[in-house]
Write a protein that holds these residues in place. Sequence first.
Motif, PDB file in Angstrom:
ATOM      1  N   VAL A  83       1.731 -15.148  -2.006  1.00  0.00           N
ATOM      2  CA  VAL A  83       0.345 -15.218  -2.481  1.00  0.00           C
ATOM      3  C   VAL A  83      -0.232 -13.816  -2.647  1.00  0.00           C
ATOM      4  CG1 VAL A  83      -2.001 -15.942  -1.897  1.00  0.00           C
ATOM      5  CG2 VAL A  83      -0.083 -17.503  -1.505  1.00  0.00           C
ATOM      6  N   ARG A  84      -0.068 -12.966  -1.643  1.00  0.00           N
ATOM      7  CA  ARG A  84      -0.670 -11.628  -1.687  1.00  0.00           C
ATOM      8  C   ARG A  84      -0.159 -10.825  -2.888  1.00  0.00           C
ATOM      9  NH1 ARG A  84      -2.718  -8.116   2.246  1.00  0.00           N
ATOM     10  NH2 ARG A  84      -3.708 -10.026   3.021  1.00  0.00           N
ATOM     11  N   LEU A  85       1.148 -10.800  -3.080  1.00  0.00           N
ATOM     12  CA  LEU A  85       1.699  -9.996  -4.168  1.00  0.00           C
ATOM     13  C   LEU A  85       1.331 -10.565  -5.534  1.00  0.00           C
ATOM     14  CD1 LEU A  85       5.221  -8.923  -2.832  1.00  0.00           C
ATOM     15  CD2 LEU A  85       3.027  -7.748  -2.655  1.00  0.00           C
ATOM     16  N   ALA A 105      11.686  -6.941   4.639  1.00  0.00           N
ATOM     17  CA  ALA A 105      12.070  -6.250   3.412  1.00  0.00           C
ATOM     18  C   ALA A 105      12.716  -7.222   2.433  1.00  0.00           C
ATOM     19  CB  ALA A 105      13.041  -5.117   3.736  1.00  0.00           C
ATOM     20  N   GLY A 106      13.513  -8.147   2.951  1.00  0.00           N
ATOM     21  CA  GLY A 106      14.156  -9.141   2.092  1.00  0.00           C
ATOM     22  C   GLY A 106      13.158 -10.063   1.438  1.00  0.00           C
ATOM     23  N   ILE A 107      12.139 -10.472   2.189  1.00  0.00           N
ATOM     24  CA  ILE A 107      11.083 -11.323   1.633  1.00  0.00           C
ATOM     25  C   ILE A 107      10.385 -10.606   0.484  1.00  0.00           C
ATOM     26  CG2 ILE A 107       8.831 -12.368   2.087  1.00  0.00           C
ATOM     27  CD1 ILE A 107       9.801 -12.866   4.981  1.00  0.00           C
ATOM     28  N   ARG A 108      10.001  -9.368   0.730  1.00  0.00           N
ATOM     29  CA  ARG A 108       9.257  -8.612  -0.279  1.00  0.00           C
ATOM     30  C   ARG A 108      10.102  -8.379  -1.537  1.00  0.00           C
ATOM     31  NH1 ARG A 108       4.395  -6.647   0.721  1.00  0.00           N
ATOM     32  NH2 ARG A 108       3.557  -6.878   2.831  1.00  0.00           N
ATOM     33  N   ALA A 109      11.381  -8.144  -1.368  1.00  0.00           N
ATOM     34  CA  ALA A 109      12.261  -7.931  -2.515  1.00  0.00           C
ATOM     35  C   ALA A 109      12.388  -9.210  -3.328  1.00  0.00           C
ATOM     36  CB  ALA A 109      13.629  -7.460  -2.042  1.00  0.00           C
ATOM     37  N   ALA A 110      12.554 -10.346  -2.642  1.00  0.00           N
ATOM     38  CA  ALA A 110      12.691 -11.626  -3.333  1.00  0.00           C
ATOM     39  C   ALA A 110      11.409 -11.996  -4.069  1.00  0.00           C
ATOM     40  CB  ALA A 110      13.056 -12.722  -2.336  1.00  0.00           C
ATOM     41  N   VAL A 111      10.267 -11.738  -3.445  1.00  0.00           N
ATOM     42  CA  VAL A 111       8.984 -12.056  -4.082  1.00  0.00           C
ATOM     43  C   VAL A 111       8.745 -11.141  -5.282  1.00  0.00           C
ATOM     44  CG1 VAL A 111       6.489 -12.162  -3.782  1.00  0.00           C
ATOM     45  CG2 VAL A 111       7.993 -12.990  -1.966  1.00  0.00           C
ATOM     46  N   ALA A 112       9.115  -9.878  -5.159  1.00  0.00           N
ATOM     47  CA  ALA A 112       8.968  -8.947  -6.285  1.00  0.00           C
ATOM     48  C   ALA A 112       9.779  -9.427  -7.487  1.00  0.00           C
ATOM     49  CB  ALA A 112       9.415  -7.552  -5.865  1.00  0.00           C
TER      50      ALA A 112
END
Length: 324
Positions: free
Chosen positions: A17-19, A284-291
Amino acid sequence: MIERDVALPLLTNMIRVRLMEEKCAELYSAGKIRGFLHLYVGEEAVAAGSLAALEDLDAVVATYRDHAHALLRGIPMTSIMAEMFGKQEGCSRGRGGSMHLFDARTRFFGGNAIVGGGLPVAVGLALADAQLGRSRVTACYFGEGAVAEGAFHEAMNLAALWQVPVLFCCENNYYAMGTELAHEQAETDMTEKAASYRIPALAVDGMDVLACRAAALEGAYHVRNGGGPFFLEFRTYRFRPHSMFDPELYRSREEVEHAKERDPISTFTARCVTAGVLGDDDVAGIRAAVAEELADAVAYAEAGTWEPVGDLTRDVLTPAEAAR
């Protein structure tokens, strides 16, 4: 003790949601998204925690600040982004935009641009479930500003009289547009409003995703098992202005920065890492997948097509046609 299989999806969904919301702000500034845009930044724990308590056949009714609810209810980010771009590949064929996301498949019955407009809809959906003997919950989201609307009181009264299965979810971010709660309502405790209709209620820290989830599980269990309506007040805070048009002259920068110290994502992340439930690699994995998900969504929206002019009258009926 926080369990990993609970913590991981909650953190993932808050970051999604945030990204997405931050990207929408960027795209709005670039002229890719137009019209009104109301962002959910700061309130992620409410949607992530409460929607985790619902089942697939439950219904969700939201407000004009609806992106988070739509995404976490299961509408693909590609479809949401295309809708905000006004493309016909969007979930509302590009006709609704930011405030009117809709998807019958996931039983997400709208964003609604009218303050309090979703409340009567939710009571109607729940009444249908009750009359058909279906064990379902209709979760209805609205801001504290909607509590001053007549539709709120009518909906609460009928829900209590008919004991319909509605989970009322008040997202109290303390500012109805630009008016502080204490300046517009004599009673600032939203649970007292529910009590006046003899509807059981809970107030919960809307910046704590686990607290939001626990309260929603309790409320949904009550509703689903024949207890009638239930009211939840999520005490939260939006970090951005009411909308992208809002100059935000009604609160200080210091107040907002102070509220950010309780950012639901950073505090929950720290809590999980400290407890050893999640590691830095997980985050870091979550952020990469969401990106990657977000990049795909923007590319999908960019490649989308405009609805042809010939479709202008599609789904528009004359009174005689509508009566058939």
